[in-house]
Motif scaffolding. Structure first.
Motif, PDB file in Angstrom:
ATOM      1  N   VAL A 187      -5.002  -1.309 -13.587  1.00  0.00           N
ATOM      2  CA  VAL A 187      -5.712  -0.181 -14.194  1.00  0.00           C
ATOM      3  C   VAL A 187      -6.091   0.777 -13.071  1.00  0.00           C
ATOM      4  O   VAL A 187      -7.113   0.632 -12.406  1.00  0.00           O
ATOM      5  N   ASN A 201     -19.845   0.867  -5.706  1.00  0.00           N
ATOM      6  CA  ASN A 201     -19.831   2.169  -6.384  1.00  0.00           C
ATOM      7  C   ASN A 201     -20.960   3.057  -5.863  1.00  0.00           C
ATOM      8  O   ASN A 201     -20.960   4.261  -6.105  1.00  0.00           O
ATOM      9  N   ASP A 252       4.737   1.747  -4.085  1.00  0.00           N
ATOM     10  CA  ASP A 252       3.888   2.438  -5.055  1.00  0.00           C
ATOM     11  C   ASP A 252       4.034   1.740  -6.397  1.00  0.00           C
ATOM     12  O   ASP A 252       5.149   1.620  -6.917  1.00  0.00           O
ATOM     13  N   LEU A 253       2.904   1.283  -6.946  1.00  0.00           N
ATOM     14  CA  LEU A 253       2.961   0.592  -8.242  1.00  0.00           C
ATOM     15  C   LEU A 253       3.476   1.513  -9.348  1.00  0.00           C
ATOM     16  O   LEU A 253       3.980   1.045 -10.361  1.00  0.00           O
ATOM     17  N   THR A 268       0.841  -1.195   0.000  1.00  0.00           N
ATOM     18  CA  THR A 268       0.000   0.000   0.000  1.00  0.00           C
ATOM     19  C   THR A 268       0.874   1.242   0.000  1.00  0.00           C
ATOM     20  O   THR A 268       2.006   1.216   0.484  1.00  0.00           O
ATOM     21  N   ARG A 269       0.296   2.326  -0.547  1.00  0.00           N
ATOM     22  CA  ARG A 269       1.009   3.607  -0.452  1.00  0.00           C
ATOM     23  C   ARG A 269       0.785   4.221   0.920  1.00  0.00           C
ATOM     24  O   ARG A 269       1.465   5.145   1.321  1.00  0.00           O
TER      25      ARG A 269
HETATM   26  N1  LIG Z   1     -15.453   0.127  -9.603  1.00  0.00           N
HETATM   27  C1  LIG Z   1     -15.890  -0.796 -10.461  1.00  0.00           C
HETATM   28  O1  LIG Z   1     -17.098  -0.928 -10.763  1.00  0.00           O
HETATM   29  C2  LIG Z   1     -14.902  -1.722 -11.084  1.00  0.00           C
HETATM   30  C3  LIG Z   1     -15.369  -2.790 -11.853  1.00  0.00           C
HETATM   31  C4  LIG Z   1     -14.440  -3.677 -12.419  1.00  0.00           C
HETATM   32  C5  LIG Z   1     -13.093  -3.489 -12.204  1.00  0.00           C
HETATM   33  N2  LIG Z   1     -12.680  -2.417 -11.459  1.00  0.00           N
HETATM   34  C6  LIG Z   1     -11.243  -2.249 -11.224  1.00  0.00           C
HETATM   35  O2  LIG Z   1     -11.005  -2.396  -9.846  1.00  0.00           O
HETATM   36  C7  LIG Z   1      -9.826  -1.704  -9.493  1.00  0.00           C
HETATM   37  C8  LIG Z   1     -10.050  -0.944  -8.205  1.00  0.00           C
HETATM   38  O3  LIG Z   1     -11.178  -0.232  -8.329  1.00  0.00           O
HETATM   39  P1  LIG Z   1     -11.842   0.358  -7.039  1.00  0.00           P
HETATM   40  O4  LIG Z   1     -13.095   0.981  -7.491  1.00  0.00           O
HETATM   41  O5  LIG Z   1     -11.833  -0.660  -5.947  1.00  0.00           O
HETATM   42  O6  LIG Z   1     -10.772   1.509  -6.708  1.00  0.00           O
HETATM   43  P2  LIG Z   1     -10.302   2.109  -5.323  1.00  0.00           P
HETATM   44  O7  LIG Z   1     -11.332   1.866  -4.299  1.00  0.00           O
HETATM   45  O8  LIG Z   1      -9.850   3.483  -5.643  1.00  0.00           O
HETATM   46  O9  LIG Z   1      -9.074   1.208  -4.949  1.00  0.00           O
HETATM   47  C9  LIG Z   1      -7.868   1.354  -5.591  1.00  0.00           C
HETATM   48  C10 LIG Z   1      -6.824   0.723  -4.702  1.00  0.00           C
HETATM   49  O10 LIG Z   1      -5.615   0.675  -5.460  1.00  0.00           O
HETATM   50  C11 LIG Z   1      -4.550   1.111  -4.652  1.00  0.00           C
HETATM   51  N3  LIG Z   1      -3.652   1.907  -5.470  1.00  0.00           N
HETATM   52  C12 LIG Z   1      -3.986   2.935  -6.280  1.00  0.00           C
HETATM   53  N4  LIG Z   1      -2.874   3.435  -6.861  1.00  0.00           N
HETATM   54  C13 LIG Z   1      -1.832   2.709  -6.379  1.00  0.00           C
HETATM   55  C14 LIG Z   1      -0.448   2.748  -6.577  1.00  0.00           C
HETATM   56  N5  LIG Z   1       0.118   3.629  -7.408  1.00  0.00           N
HETATM   57  N6  LIG Z   1       0.329   1.862  -5.913  1.00  0.00           N
HETATM   58  C15 LIG Z   1      -0.222   0.969  -5.056  1.00  0.00           C
HETATM   59  N7  LIG Z   1      -1.546   0.867  -4.837  1.00  0.00           N
HETATM   60  C16 LIG Z   1      -2.327   1.733  -5.486  1.00  0.00           C
HETATM   61  C17 LIG Z   1      -5.102   1.931  -3.537  1.00  0.00           C
HETATM   62  O11 LIG Z   1      -4.422   1.511  -2.387  1.00  0.00           O
HETATM   63  P3  LIG Z   1      -3.598   2.501  -1.415  1.00  0.00           P
HETATM   64  O12 LIG Z   1      -4.313   3.825  -1.462  1.00  0.00           O
HETATM   65  O13 LIG Z   1      -3.646   1.765  -0.132  1.00  0.00           O
HETATM   66  O14 LIG Z   1      -2.212   2.574  -1.930  1.00  0.00           O
HETATM   67  C18 LIG Z   1      -6.567   1.511  -3.436  1.00  0.00           C
HETATM   68  O15 LIG Z   1      -6.773   0.643  -2.349  1.00  0.00           O
HETATM   69  C19 LIG Z   1      -9.439  -0.853 -10.699  1.00  0.00           C
HETATM   70  O16 LIG Z   1      -8.392  -1.493 -11.371  1.00  0.00           O
HETATM   71  C20 LIG Z   1     -10.699  -0.877 -11.546  1.00  0.00           C
HETATM   72  O17 LIG Z   1     -10.382  -0.768 -12.917  1.00  0.00           O
HETATM   73  C21 LIG Z   1     -13.549  -1.553 -10.877  1.00  0.00           C
END
Ligand SMILES: NC(=O)c1ccc[n+]([C@@H]2O[C@H](COP(=O)([O-])OP(=O)(O)OC[C@H]3O[C@@H](n4cnc5c(N)ncnc54)[C@H](OP(=O)(O)O)[C@@H]3O)[C@@H](O)[C@H]2O)c1
Length: 272
Positions: free
Chosen positions: A61, A128, A39-40, A20-21
């Protein structure tokens, strides 16, 4: 989503490391997981996180991550054997879009990496709708774009549970692309109605102007403009090729997917 996978892995008694960041966000697991800051967007920072890891759940993504290649190379070079990649149902759409292309590109990198892989194409997450909670609590109103948008929305806990099964026992899932949906098709307006029923009070739906929704995606959520436009197109005009229930969740978990009503009932305090 990563948190759902961690919870399900811990329930299974697996040993888990979290990258995690923001390590503060991982404090809820206390001593139960090994937390590493990285950080990815900086693949060079991943070494400590990957040391000794043989299976990984990966999101590629994400805003601020232009290239999946260096991340996947770091994962492979660290000795990881199997990756479960979270992709999107939109990768399998009949309709072209920026969302489809970024997810297909991430899938291609993992599939061509030499790692064993499983691709999990998540449907629209039920969570969402959680960002609606503040206005539902304060005014009993949901302001969103795309009230008619229909999806076979999936409970993130089900996605996490499938991912945990894949990581716990990868062999049956190797080289499989799984599409993870809920068990019913539901519109955004119907989700609002479920919340109202559970609260026992009316909840209004107000359609947000497209420009306001776009500004929120680009400015607040940091979506690239092409991805924001693809999201708006998706919400304005439901992609019929994706309005279907897939059997993968039931097949892997041996039970039906959770419904939106179950998700909402389990999160209703956030809306009350
Ligand atoms: N929302 C949808 O309906 C949906 C549907 C299908 C697929 N997805 C996919 O699901 C994924 C997550 O979506 P979400 O809606 O759950 O997003 P989210 O709640 O914003 O979660 C994103 C997570 O990724 C981590 N992250 C972001 N940038 C990072 C980095 N540079 N390095 C390390 N960790 C990083 C963050 O962790 P930290 O802040 O702890 O670092 C956070 O926990 C995306 O890839 C999206 O395309 C989403």
């Amino acid at each position: 989503m990563g948190g759902e996978v961690v919870d399900r892995l811990l329930e299974r008694g697996e040993k888990v490391r979290v990258l995690t960041r923001n390590p503060e966000g991982a404090r809820r697991w206390a001593e139960a997981v090994d937390v590493v800051t990285g950080d990815l967007a900086d693949p060079g920072s991943l070494g400590a996180a990957l040391d000794g890891v043989d299976r990984a759940f990966l999101l590629l993504v994400l805003p601020g991550i232009p290239q999946a290649g260096p991340i996947v190379a770091a994962v492979r070079d660290a000795g990881v054997r199997h990756v479960a990649l979270l992709s999107s149902i939109r990768a399998g759409s009949a309709r072209d879009s920026a969302i489809k292309q970024v997810n297909l590109a991430a899938e291609a990198v993992v599939q061509g990496s030499g790692l064993d892989w499983t691709v999990l194409r998540g449907g629209t997450f039920m969570s969402n709708t959680l960002p609606w909670a503040p206005s539902v609590r304060a005014e009993r109103v949901v302001r969103a774009f795309g009230g008619d948008f229909r999806s076979s929305a999936v409970d993130p806990r089900d996605v996490g549970e499938v991912a945990a099964r894949v990581l716990a026992d990868p062999a049956p899932h190797r080289s499989r692309v799984r599409t993870l949906t809920g068990g019913e098709v539901i519109t955004v307006a119907e989700q609002v109605a479920v919340l109202a029923e559970l609260l026992g009070e009316p909840v209004a739906f107000e359609e947000l102007p497209e420009a306001v929704a776009r500004a929120a995606m680009v400015d607040r959520l940091r979506y690239p403009p092409a991805v924001a436009d693809a999201m708006l197109t998706m919400l304005r005009n439901t992609d019929e090729s994706l309005v279907r229930v897939d059997g993968a969740v039931a097949e892997v978990l041996g039970r039906p997917p959770r419904s939106y009503r179950e998700w909402a009932a389990d999160h209703i305090e956030a809306f009350r």
